[in-house]
Design a protein around this motif. Structure first.
Motif, PDB file in Angstrom:
ATOM      1  N   MET A 142       8.815   6.335  14.345  1.00 58.03           N
ATOM      2  CA  MET A 142       9.379   5.133  14.281  1.00 58.03           C
ATOM      3  C   MET A 142      10.641   4.982  13.579  1.00 58.03           C
ATOM      4  O   MET A 142      10.597   5.837  12.444  1.00 58.03           O
ATOM      5  CB  MET A 142       8.363   4.000  13.856  1.00 58.03           C
ATOM      6  N   ASP A 143      11.684   4.144  13.535  1.00 55.67           N
ATOM      7  CA  ASP A 143      12.759   4.263  12.805  1.00 55.67           C
ATOM      8  C   ASP A 143      12.923   2.729  12.278  1.00 55.67           C
ATOM      9  O   ASP A 143      13.665   2.089  12.946  1.00 55.67           O
ATOM     10  CB  ASP A 143      13.937   4.809  13.290  1.00 55.67           C
ATOM     11  N   LEU A 144      11.920   2.346  11.465  1.00 50.78           N
ATOM     12  CA  LEU A 144      12.159   0.926  11.214  1.00 50.78           C
ATOM     13  C   LEU A 144      12.012   0.770   9.394  1.00 50.78           C
ATOM     14  O   LEU A 144      11.217   0.233   8.826  1.00 50.78           O
ATOM     15  CB  LEU A 144      10.690   0.160  11.368  1.00 50.78           C
ATOM     16  N   PRO A 145      13.180   1.180   9.119  1.00 49.64           N
ATOM     17  CA  PRO A 145      13.314   1.242   7.327  1.00 49.64           C
ATOM     18  C   PRO A 145      13.113  -0.018   6.712  1.00 49.64           C
ATOM     19  O   PRO A 145      12.883  -0.520   5.679  1.00 49.64           O
ATOM     20  CB  PRO A 145      14.792   1.840   7.239  1.00 49.64           C
ATOM     21  N   GLY A 146      13.620  -1.254   7.599  1.00 41.11           N
ATOM     22  CA  GLY A 146      13.561  -2.678   6.991  1.00 41.11           C
ATOM     23  C   GLY A 146      12.191  -3.250   7.356  1.00 41.11           C
ATOM     24  O   GLY A 146      12.100  -4.506   6.740  1.00 41.11           O
ATOM     25  N   PHE A 147      11.468  -2.694   7.937  1.00 39.57           N
ATOM     26  CA  PHE A 147      10.188  -3.594   8.354  1.00 39.57           C
ATOM     27  C   PHE A 147       9.092  -2.888   7.620  1.00 39.57           C
ATOM     28  O   PHE A 147       8.444  -1.906   7.690  1.00 39.57           O
ATOM     29  CB  PHE A 147       9.871  -3.292  10.052  1.00 39.57           C
ATOM     30  N   SER A 148       8.747  -3.919   6.395  1.00 39.64           N
ATOM     31  CA  SER A 148       7.411  -3.867   5.936  1.00 39.64           C
ATOM     32  C   SER A 148       6.611  -4.714   6.332  1.00 39.64           C
ATOM     33  O   SER A 148       6.966  -5.825   6.117  1.00 39.64           O
ATOM     34  CB  SER A 148       7.733  -3.766   4.482  1.00 39.64           C
ATOM     35  N   PRO A 149       5.696  -4.234   7.144  1.00 39.23           N
ATOM     36  CA  PRO A 149       4.753  -5.431   7.923  1.00 39.23           C
ATOM     37  C   PRO A 149       4.138  -6.215   6.518  1.00 39.23           C
ATOM     38  O   PRO A 149       3.762  -5.753   5.420  1.00 39.23           O
ATOM     39  CB  PRO A 149       3.784  -4.729   8.269  1.00 39.23           C
ATOM     40  N   ASP A 150       4.077  -7.729   6.750  1.00 39.91           N
ATOM     41  CA  ASP A 150       3.909  -8.676   5.501  1.00 39.91           C
ATOM     42  C   ASP A 150       2.759  -8.028   4.970  1.00 39.91           C
ATOM     43  O   ASP A 150       1.659  -7.562   5.433  1.00 39.91           O
ATOM     44  CB  ASP A 150       3.372  -9.873   6.118  1.00 39.91           C
ATOM     45  N   SER A 151       2.680  -7.966   3.567  1.00 40.49           N
ATOM     46  CA  SER A 151       1.837  -7.365   2.902  1.00 40.49           C
ATOM     47  C   SER A 151       0.474  -8.059   2.968  1.00 40.49           C
ATOM     48  O   SER A 151       0.409  -9.321   3.255  1.00 40.49           O
ATOM     49  CB  SER A 151       2.142  -7.302   1.379  1.00 40.49           C
ATOM     50  N   VAL A 152      -0.666  -7.297   3.152  1.00 40.91           N
ATOM     51  CA  VAL A 152      -2.026  -7.928   3.324  1.00 40.91           C
ATOM     52  C   VAL A 152      -2.881  -8.161   2.059  1.00 40.91           C
ATOM     53  O   VAL A 152      -3.556  -8.972   1.934  1.00 40.91           O
ATOM     54  CB  VAL A 152      -2.743  -7.133   4.283  1.00 40.91           C
ATOM     55  N   GLU A 153      -2.672  -7.495   1.061  1.00 41.71           N
ATOM     56  CA  GLU A 153      -3.451  -7.409  -0.196  1.00 41.71           C
ATOM     57  C   GLU A 153      -2.913  -8.579  -1.118  1.00 41.71           C
ATOM     58  O   GLU A 153      -1.694  -8.578  -1.369  1.00 41.71           O
ATOM     59  CB  GLU A 153      -3.303  -6.012  -0.764  1.00 41.71           C
ATOM     60  N   PRO A 154      -3.681  -9.675  -1.465  1.00 38.07           N
ATOM     61  CA  PRO A 154      -3.353 -10.488  -2.289  1.00 38.07           C
ATOM     62  C   PRO A 154      -2.984 -10.162  -3.708  1.00 38.07           C
ATOM     63  O   PRO A 154      -3.712  -9.140  -4.200  1.00 38.07           O
ATOM     64  CB  PRO A 154      -4.226 -11.569  -2.068  1.00 38.07           C
ATOM     65  N   ASP A 155      -2.306 -10.777  -4.291  1.00 35.55           N
ATOM     66  CA  ASP A 155      -2.035 -10.782  -6.161  1.00 35.55           C
ATOM     67  C   ASP A 155      -3.325 -11.112  -6.578  1.00 35.55           C
ATOM     68  O   ASP A 155      -3.674 -12.455  -6.485  1.00 35.55           O
ATOM     69  CB  ASP A 155      -0.818 -11.519  -6.175  1.00 35.55           C
ATOM     70  N   GLN A 156      -3.760 -10.402  -7.176  1.00 38.24           N
ATOM     71  CA  GLN A 156      -5.076 -10.592  -8.121  1.00 38.24           C
ATOM     72  C   GLN A 156      -5.193 -12.000  -9.042  1.00 38.24           C
ATOM     73  O   GLN A 156      -6.145 -12.647  -9.059  1.00 38.24           O
ATOM     74  CB  GLN A 156      -5.808  -9.576  -8.597  1.00 38.24           C
ATOM     75  N   THR A 157      -4.039 -12.008  -9.575  1.00 34.01           N
ATOM     76  CA  THR A 157      -3.879 -13.184 -10.532  1.00 34.01           C
ATOM     77  C   THR A 157      -3.835 -14.333  -9.912  1.00 34.01           C
ATOM     78  O   THR A 157      -4.678 -15.416 -10.218  1.00 34.01           O
ATOM     79  CB  THR A 157      -2.397 -12.916 -11.308  1.00 34.01           C
ATOM     80  N   ILE A 158      -3.480 -14.515  -8.602  1.00 32.73           N
ATOM     81  CA  ILE A 158      -3.205 -15.588  -7.694  1.00 32.73           C
ATOM     82  C   ILE A 158      -4.509 -16.081  -7.283  1.00 32.73           C
ATOM     83  O   ILE A 158      -5.069 -17.138  -7.492  1.00 32.73           O
ATOM     84  CB  ILE A 158      -2.099 -15.637  -6.577  1.00 32.73           C
ATOM     85  N   VAL A 159      -5.263 -14.963  -7.038  1.00 37.61           N
ATOM     86  CA  VAL A 159      -6.643 -15.039  -6.473  1.00 37.61           C
ATOM     87  C   VAL A 159      -7.715 -15.992  -7.476  1.00 37.61           C
ATOM     88  O   VAL A 159      -8.243 -16.738  -7.088  1.00 37.61           O
ATOM     89  CB  VAL A 159      -7.295 -13.863  -5.999  1.00 37.61           C
ATOM     90  N   ARG A 160      -7.314 -15.108  -8.654  1.00 42.15           N
ATOM     91  CA  ARG A 160      -8.152 -15.841  -9.743  1.00 42.15           C
ATOM     92  C   ARG A 160      -8.068 -17.456 -10.146  1.00 42.15           C
ATOM     93  O   ARG A 160      -8.636 -18.217 -10.369  1.00 42.15           O
ATOM     94  CB  ARG A 160      -8.036 -14.751 -11.000  1.00 42.15           C
ATOM     95  N   GLN A 161      -6.469 -17.597  -9.857  1.00 41.41           N
ATOM     96  CA  GLN A 161      -5.969 -18.892 -10.228  1.00 41.41           C
ATOM     97  C   GLN A 161      -6.706 -20.038  -8.964  1.00 41.41           C
ATOM     98  O   GLN A 161      -7.018 -20.973  -9.474  1.00 41.41           O
ATOM     99  CB  GLN A 161      -4.492 -19.146 -10.104  1.00 41.41           C
ATOM    100  N   ILE A 162      -6.854 -19.436  -7.859  1.00 40.61           N
ATOM    101  CA  ILE A 162      -7.234 -20.328  -6.932  1.00 40.61           C
ATOM    102  C   ILE A 162      -8.629 -20.445  -7.066  1.00 40.61           C
ATOM    103  O   ILE A 162      -9.170 -21.625  -6.744  1.00 40.61           O
ATOM    104  CB  ILE A 162      -6.992 -19.729  -5.540  1.00 40.61           C
ATOM    105  N   ALA A 163      -9.401 -19.303  -7.386  1.00 39.11           N
ATOM    106  CA  ALA A 163     -10.826 -19.534  -7.762  1.00 39.11           C
ATOM    107  C   ALA A 163     -11.130 -20.401  -8.650  1.00 39.11           C
ATOM    108  O   ALA A 163     -12.162 -21.300  -8.691  1.00 39.11           O
ATOM    109  CB  ALA A 163     -11.264 -17.851  -8.011  1.00 39.11           C
TER     110      ALA A 163
END
Lengths: 575, 169
Positions: free
Chosen positions: A179-200
């Motif tokens: 594939m030749d998709l240099p600009g396509f980074s599928p939306d990141s699936v792993e959340p930011d841990q700091t934000i997860v803790r804030q939500i918790a």
């Protein structure tokens, strides 16, 4: 590498096979001749539709029911433009779909050749991505990229426009290119841990939380972890129209659907809550009412794989980018049971005081048909709806228990979606009964696809809620335009039961009396030799409640029919 | 978004994209759909020929623009998209101005040109074309002075922008 010479079209079909495509929904035509020719030798089954819009809705229904991308193949010009409604529908509801359109030969592009349409340009605002093929050799790479793009991250339709000289041209390239998709980074699936803790932490402080489950929760397959999280926290869950199935609606913690025609208790819960956590919903205008007032005193949390949704409709306190399932799994590690006993008691009070209800007196009621159908299927069927009053009542009365068993055009509100989408779902899930709930207006927009269902012996079961009106528009005219009816009268409909019998293997039923509902539904359930249609002659002028007038805050919900002398302002929101 | 909080500043946005057909149309469409006018647009290949750099100047509310940037960033062929209005960035622009100048006026025009560091790129007995480069504000000031004479035509390139230091645009 190719062992013998093949055409670009043969390479294309080979690649589709390699991607595991089972069905192509399509309609032939001149510019697509080489591709249709290549399908003859293929193990992919071509489903010939009667109108290209039907092909896109079938691919859409197939995709929503199975989670796999649906594939459409049409010709150039009008064949291609007829797919636009279906592409918009898929785009609005994040459905994976590949649309292959034939195109005039490349030297004729831009010269107004016969059946030429700039479909690449025409569809640009409604696709996730699109391609105009520039060489025979590029076909496998483009197809591979398209398949990757359509399902990764937030899914969406991808269009590939194939000029005939490239599909007919000799192919000498690699069938498995990079594939030749240099600009396509599928939306990141792993959340930011700091934000997860804030939500918790925000969750742990909440005494009146509501989890709002949207379509994203279903796309990511978050249903199990969502249930674990809700049960662990003892937090109630409401769902959007497209989120039906993310959380079992018969669960004691379920509030059912919220929004314009949602349950009174779900909307009341959002008015009273101190925290709302959206999991894969985009805070659509159907659910938030008046944006600045939506949950304005509550802590607002937005979990979405697509960061461009953040802040688009409402400002939130926490934004968490990631795949819904993964985010909820991380959250599950950080939260415990919340102190929600009082809150759940309050909500149970609302459920008792404002249940979904309808009067059984008078003519045949759509609600009663749907209520009975719900009891009879027990959530063990795929429900597909069209758009309008019947859709809202189906959303209210047909409880969705499992993922991917509720198919409805949400964002686009495409009338005519139901029947073809139901056929597509039946192809994808042949073992599951498929019910299509349609109105007499929407059904007539795509009812030609009864032929597709009949010829393929698809036992799709259609209930046409025939009130001889474009009912939802009529409801608005009655409520907000002094009952001045304009452009809504459908008197003179054909006999849909007879019409169905005109197709080979088609079966028609007529339902007129409430006392016959169960009997007729049983007959329809027993008929599996082809499509069947129940022409349900329902009451003409029933209105859907609860209702939040468009653009009004949730507080202004009308729980039932306002008194006849009560004058209502015209809604400020759009439709 | 509330209408009251709109701040109609000019924003300079740089977009780094794959050098493929249709990319500009997709980006322009996102601006148009939100009702944003593109004031200037510069597109050229980057140091790596597979990519292009676009510099877009657009006027509108900061909130609306934030959404546009998020949506542009999402496009398959877009590597990244940034607003350089607030950060410390090098912004340059070039303009060509053609003036009808008499023999008597010529010295004064040349004095103005010298002050602003302009170059005379064409000179005839009746006309002169000057090139001015620099930040857009400098161009505005210079052109305001030159407008005292008969300005026949004016072409501006639109802004290009680059991050300062070793930061990447």
């Amino acid at each position: 590498m190719s062992e013998k010479t093949m055409t670009g079209a043969e390479a294309l079909v080979r690649c589709l096979e390699n991607e595991g495509v089972e069905y192509i929904f399509g309609l032939s035509g001149g510019a697509a001749l080489p591709i249709f020719d290549a399908i003859v030798e293929s193990k992919i089954k071509l489903i010939l539709v009667r109108h290209e819009q039907g092909a896109t809705h079938m691919a859409d229904g197939y995709a929503r029911a199975t989670g796999k991308p649906g594939v459409v193949l049409v010709t150039s010009g009008p064949g291609a433009t007829n797919t636009i409604t279906g592409i918009l529908t898929a785009h609005m509801d994040s459905v994976p779909m590949i649309v292959l359109t034939g195109q005039t030969i490349s030297p004729m592009l831009g010269k107004d050749a016969f059946q030429e349409a700039d479909v690449f340009g025409l569809t640009m605002p409604v696709v996730k991505h699109s391609y105009l093929i520039k060489s025979t050799e590029s076909i496998p790479r483009v197809l591979r990229e398209a398949m990757h793009i359509t399902s990764s991250g937030r899914p969406g339709p991808v269009l590939i426009d194939v000029p005939k000289d490239f599909s007919a041209g000799e192919f000498a390239g690699d069938l498995y290119p990079e594939m030749d998709l240099p600009g396509f980074s599928p939306d990141s699936v792993e959340p930011d841990q700091t934000i997860v803790r804030q939500i918790a932490e925000a969750l742990s402080k909440s005494r009146k939380p509501v989890i709002l489950a949207g379509h994203g929760a279903l796309i990511s397959g978050a249903e199990d972890v969502l249930r674990q999280l809700a049960e662990k926290m003892q937090a109630p869950v409401t769902n959007t129209l497209l989120g039906k199935g993310a959380f079992p609606e018969s669960h004691p913690l379920s509030l059912g659907m919220l929004g314009m025609h949602g349950t009174a208790y779900a909307n009341k819960a959002l008015v009273d809550c101190d925290l709302v956590m959206s999991v894969g919903s985009r805070f659509d205008d159907r659910i938030i009412g008046k944006a600045p007032l939506f949950c304005r005193d509550a802590v607002r949390i937005h979990i979405d794989i697509d960061p461009s949704e953040f802040g688009r409709m409402i400002q939130c306190d926490h934004y968490c980018q990631g795949d819904a399932k993964i985010v909820l799994e991380r959250l599950l590690e950080h939260v415990g049971e919340l102190n929600t006993k009082k809150w759940l008691t309050t909500l149970d009070g609302y459920k008792r005081r404002y249940p979904l209800t309808y009067k059984k007196r008078g003519g045949l009621k759509m609600q009663q048909i749907l209520d009975t159908l719900n009891t009879m299927t027990g959530g063990d069927a795929i429900m597909v709806t069209d758009v309008g009053q019947h859709q809202m009542w189906a959303a209210q009365f047909c409880r969705t228990e499992k993922p991917n068993t509720w198919l409805s055009s949400g964002g686009a509100g495409t009338m005519g979606y139901g029947l073809p989408a139901g056929i597509g779902a039946a192809f994808g899930k042949p073992k599951s009964p498929v019910w299509v709930i349609a109105g007499d207006g929407g059904f007539q927009m795509t009812m030609c696809e009864l032929a597709t269902a009949a010829i393929n012996k698809i036992p799709v079961k259609v209930i046409v809620m025939n009130n001889r009106y474009l009912g939802m528009v009529r409801q608005w005219q009655t409520m907000f335009y002094d009952d001045r009816k304009s452009g809504v009268d459908l008197e003179g409909n054909p006999d849909f039961a007879k019409l169905t019998e005109a197709f080979p293997g088609g079966k028609g039923f007529t339902l007129k009396r409430a006392g016959d509902i169960r009997k007729v539904l049983e007959k329809a359930m027993a008929y599996n030799d082809g499509p069947c249609v129940i022409n349900a002659i329902v009451e003409k002028t029933d209105n859907v409640f609860p209702m939040i007038p468009a653009g009004a805050p949730l507080e202004e919900m009308l729980i039932s029919e306002p008194k006849s002398n009560q004058k209502l302002e015209k809604p400020t929101g759009s439709t | 978004m509330s209408e009251t909080s709109t701040n109609m500043a000019i924003h300079t946005i740089s977009v780094y994209v794959a050098n493929k057909p249709g990319v500009l149309a997709r980006i322009a469409q996102i601006f148009a759909r939100r009702g944003f006018n593109i004031d200037s647009l510069v597109v050229s290949p980057s140091s790596d020929g597979r990519y292009s750099r676009m510099t877009i100047a657009s006027q509108g509310s900061a909130e609306g623009l934030e959404q546009i940037i998020l949506q542009v960033s999402k496009l398959v062929d877009v590597m990244h998209c940034m607003d350089h209005s607030t950060g410390d960035a090098i912004v340059r622009e070039m303009a060509l101005a053609k003036l009808r100048v008499t023999f008597e006026q010529r010295t004064e025009v040349l004095q103005i040109c010298e002050h602003f560091g302009c170059k005379t790129v064409d000179l005839t007995p009746t006309a002169m074309t000057v090139m001015v480069t620099g930040p857009s504000e400098k161009l505005d000031a210079c052109l305001a002075m030159l407008r005292q004479f008969e300005l026949v035509e004016l072409v501006r390139t639109g802004k290009v922008v680059m991050a300062r230091g070793d930061e990447v645009t």
